[in-house]
Design a protein around this motif. Structure first.
Motif, short mmCIF file in Angstrom:
data_model
loop_
_atom_site.label_atom_id
_atom_site.label_comp_id
_atom_site.label_asym_id
_atom_site.label_seq_id
_atom_site.Cartn_x
_atom_site.Cartn_y
_atom_site.Cartn_z
N VAL A 1 5.91 11.22 2.09
CA VAL A 1 4.54 11.94 2.39
C VAL A 1 3.55 11.19 2.74
O VAL A 1 2.78 11.30 3.67
CB VAL A 1 4.36 12.75 1.19
CG1 VAL A 1 3.15 13.49 1.54
CG2 VAL A 1 5.42 13.73 1.07
N ALA A 2 3.41 9.85 2.03
CA ALA A 2 2.18 9.02 2.55
C ALA A 2 2.28 8.47 3.68
O ALA A 2 1.13 8.07 4.49
CB ALA A 2 2.25 7.85 0.93
N LYS A 3 3.56 8.08 4.07
CA LYS A 3 3.87 7.46 5.55
C LYS A 3 3.59 8.61 6.65
O LYS A 3 2.80 8.14 7.57
CB LYS A 3 5.17 6.98 5.37
CG LYS A 3 5.64 6.20 6.77
CD LYS A 3 6.97 5.99 6.74
CE LYS A 3 7.33 5.37 8.18
NZ LYS A 3 8.71 4.86 8.34
N ASN A 4 3.53 9.85 6.25
CA ASN A 4 3.46 10.69 7.51
C ASN A 4 2.25 11.71 7.20
O ASN A 4 2.19 12.44 8.13
CB ASN A 4 4.85 11.65 7.61
CG ASN A 4 6.00 10.77 7.92
OD1 ASN A 4 5.95 10.00 8.72
ND2 ASN A 4 7.29 10.98 7.19
N MET A 5 1.56 11.39 6.25
CA MET A 5 0.26 12.53 5.93
C MET A 5 -0.74 12.17 7.02
O MET A 5 -0.63 11.15 7.68
CB MET A 5 -0.18 11.98 4.54
CG MET A 5 -0.89 10.71 4.27
SD MET A 5 -2.55 10.45 4.83
CE MET A 5 -2.95 8.96 4.37
N LYS A 6 -1.44 13.37 7.10
CA LYS A 6 -2.52 13.32 8.02
C LYS A 6 -3.96 13.42 7.09
O LYS A 6 -3.81 13.95 6.06
CB LYS A 6 -2.56 14.57 8.76
CG LYS A 6 -1.18 14.44 9.81
CD LYS A 6 -1.40 13.20 10.89
CE LYS A 6 -0.10 13.45 11.92
NZ LYS A 6 -0.38 12.27 12.89
N GLU A 7 -5.12 12.94 7.95
CA GLU A 7 -6.38 13.21 6.81
C GLU A 7 -7.17 14.24 7.80
O GLU A 7 -7.41 14.03 9.12
CB GLU A 7 -6.75 11.63 6.74
CG GLU A 7 -5.97 11.05 5.75
CD GLU A 7 -6.80 9.53 5.50
OE1 GLU A 7 -7.61 9.34 4.69
OE2 GLU A 7 -6.08 8.70 6.11
N SER B 1 -19.05 29.21 9.48
CA SER B 1 -18.71 29.40 7.98
C SER B 1 -18.26 28.03 7.41
O SER B 1 -18.59 27.96 6.07
CB SER B 1 -18.02 30.68 7.84
OG SER B 1 -16.50 30.46 8.43
N MET B 2 -17.23 27.70 8.08
CA MET B 2 -16.67 26.37 7.64
C MET B 2 -16.23 25.60 8.77
O MET B 2 -15.72 26.12 9.80
CB MET B 2 -15.63 26.64 6.68
CG MET B 2 -15.01 25.38 5.99
SD MET B 2 -13.68 26.01 4.68
CE MET B 2 -12.60 26.96 5.45
N ALA B 3 -15.79 24.42 8.78
CA ALA B 3 -15.42 23.59 9.83
C ALA B 3 -14.43 22.57 9.08
O ALA B 3 -14.58 21.94 8.10
CB ALA B 3 -16.38 22.83 10.77
N GLU B 4 -13.21 22.26 10.06
CA GLU B 4 -12.18 21.32 9.32
C GLU B 4 -12.30 20.30 10.76
O GLU B 4 -11.64 20.80 11.89
CB GLU B 4 -11.05 21.73 9.01
CG GLU B 4 -11.19 22.73 7.77
CD GLU B 4 -9.95 23.09 7.24
OE1 GLU B 4 -8.72 22.82 8.24
OE2 GLU B 4 -9.76 23.55 6.32
N VAL B 5 -12.49 18.86 10.24
CA VAL B 5 -12.10 18.06 11.68
C VAL B 5 -11.24 16.85 11.31
O VAL B 5 -11.19 16.52 10.08
CB VAL B 5 -13.47 17.35 11.97
CG1 VAL B 5 -14.44 18.56 12.56
CG2 VAL B 5 -14.09 16.78 10.89
N GLU B 6 -10.31 16.68 12.00
CA GLU B 6 -9.44 15.44 11.88
C GLU B 6 -10.10 14.03 11.64
O GLU B 6 -11.05 13.82 12.42
CB GLU B 6 -8.46 15.30 12.90
CG GLU B 6 -7.59 16.62 13.31
CD GLU B 6 -6.40 16.76 12.31
OE1 GLU B 6 -6.46 15.83 11.22
OE2 GLU B 6 -5.96 17.93 12.05
N VAL C 1 -15.36 18.90 18.17
CA VAL C 1 -14.70 20.35 18.14
C VAL C 1 -13.80 20.34 16.93
O VAL C 1 -13.24 19.26 16.76
CB VAL C 1 -13.78 20.30 19.32
CG1 VAL C 1 -13.13 21.76 19.36
CG2 VAL C 1 -14.78 20.57 20.63
N ASP C 2 -13.69 21.37 16.24
CA ASP C 2 -12.99 21.21 14.89
C ASP C 2 -11.43 21.50 15.21
O ASP C 2 -10.89 21.72 16.40
CB ASP C 2 -13.50 22.39 13.90
CG ASP C 2 -13.19 23.63 14.16
OD1 ASP C 2 -12.65 24.04 15.39
OD2 ASP C 2 -13.32 24.56 13.39
N VAL C 3 -10.67 21.52 14.06
CA VAL C 3 -9.18 21.63 14.30
C VAL C 3 -8.76 22.99 15.07
O VAL C 3 -7.88 23.05 15.66
CB VAL C 3 -8.40 21.42 13.04
CG1 VAL C 3 -8.73 20.18 12.50
CG2 VAL C 3 -8.99 22.37 12.12
N SER C 4 -9.44 23.92 14.93
CA SER C 4 -9.28 25.21 15.59
C SER C 4 -9.43 25.09 17.11
O SER C 4 -8.89 26.10 17.76
CB SER C 4 -9.88 26.27 14.88
OG SER C 4 -11.42 26.35 15.24
#
Length: 234
Positions: free
Chosen positions: A164-170, A183-188, A204-207
């Motif tokens: 999981v640690a090898k393939n994980m994303k942040e 209301s909320m934003a998620e960015v890589e 631009v956020d993940v959406s």
């Protein structure tokens, strides 16, 4: 015999961590039945906090309960303030810490009144780390403490969930902030680092639907560059 009975009834789970073994106990056990199933109300971080998330991009990969429990133990041992109640008893004192614990997470405050929360989602595919430092955003120890906790999280995941640690994303989750217009934003995280480094005004956020105002975000979270590992010059 008692331990085997508890295992058979699924009342506890072993936490064997050879890199952080106690000198007084050969095994440590986590008892989900003795803690709250949900996050306590006083463990909720202020809504203007900075939230880091590590997640698995594939639905077939999961963090393990053992990884979570070992992580909670490491965080409690290394970062939470010791309890004064058992200060006279060194053996008990080393296991007594001031923190909130529930089945999927842990929360604590440090000497600077900075509030930390680490929690796993119900699917065991996303680990969140939230920080709230309403009165200490400009304190130099704020990003330093954030990095120290983050290093422990990543090291524990490498030890117990290497695939999981090898393939994980942040990614970085930005809760409701009026100045961002959403209301909320998620960015890589890699894209955020690139945008902050290049001093881009928006991201631009993940959406792909929301445009995050980085200029205003930096006004609300002045230490954002340091929190994501960017050294601002000029």
């Amino acid at each position: 015999m008692i331990v085997q009975f508890l295992f058979h009834c699924e009342l506890c789970q072993p936490v064997v961590d050879t890199t952080d073994a106690s000198k007084t106990l050969t095994d440590c056990f986590f008892f989900p039945c003795l803690v709250s199933a949900t996050q306590p109300s006083d463990a909720i971080v202020h809504p203007s906090s900075f939230v880091w998330q590590m997640y698995t991009p594939s639905g077939s990969e999961f963090f393990t309960p053992r990884c979570l429990h070992a992580l909670m133990r490491r965080l409690a041992n290394q970062f939470t303030l010791p309890s004064e109640e058992f200060k006279h008893d060194q053996e008990i004192h080393c296991f007594s810490h001031r923190c909130e614990v529930w089945t999927r997470g842990i929360a604590w405050r440090d000497k600077l009144a900075i509030h930390f929360v680490v929690e796993m989602d119900k699917s065991f595919q996303c680990l969140s780390f939230a920080v709230s430092a309403e009165k200490n955003k400009n304190n130099p120890q704020y990003p330093e403490q954030h990095k120290c906790v983050l290093d422990v999280i990543k090291k524990c995941c490498e030890d117990f969930c290497p695939s999981v640690a090898k393939n994980m994303k942040e990614r970085i989750r930005c809760p409701s902030l009026p100045c961002l217009g959403s209301s909320m934003a998620e960015v890589e995280l890699p894209l955020l680092i690139e945008a902050v480094s290049s001093q881009s005004p928006t991201l631009v956020d993940v959406s792909g639907m929301k445009s995050v105002d980085l200029v205003k975000w930096l006004l609300v979270e002045p230490q954002l560059p340091l929190l994501i590992g960017v050294s601002m010059k000029g």
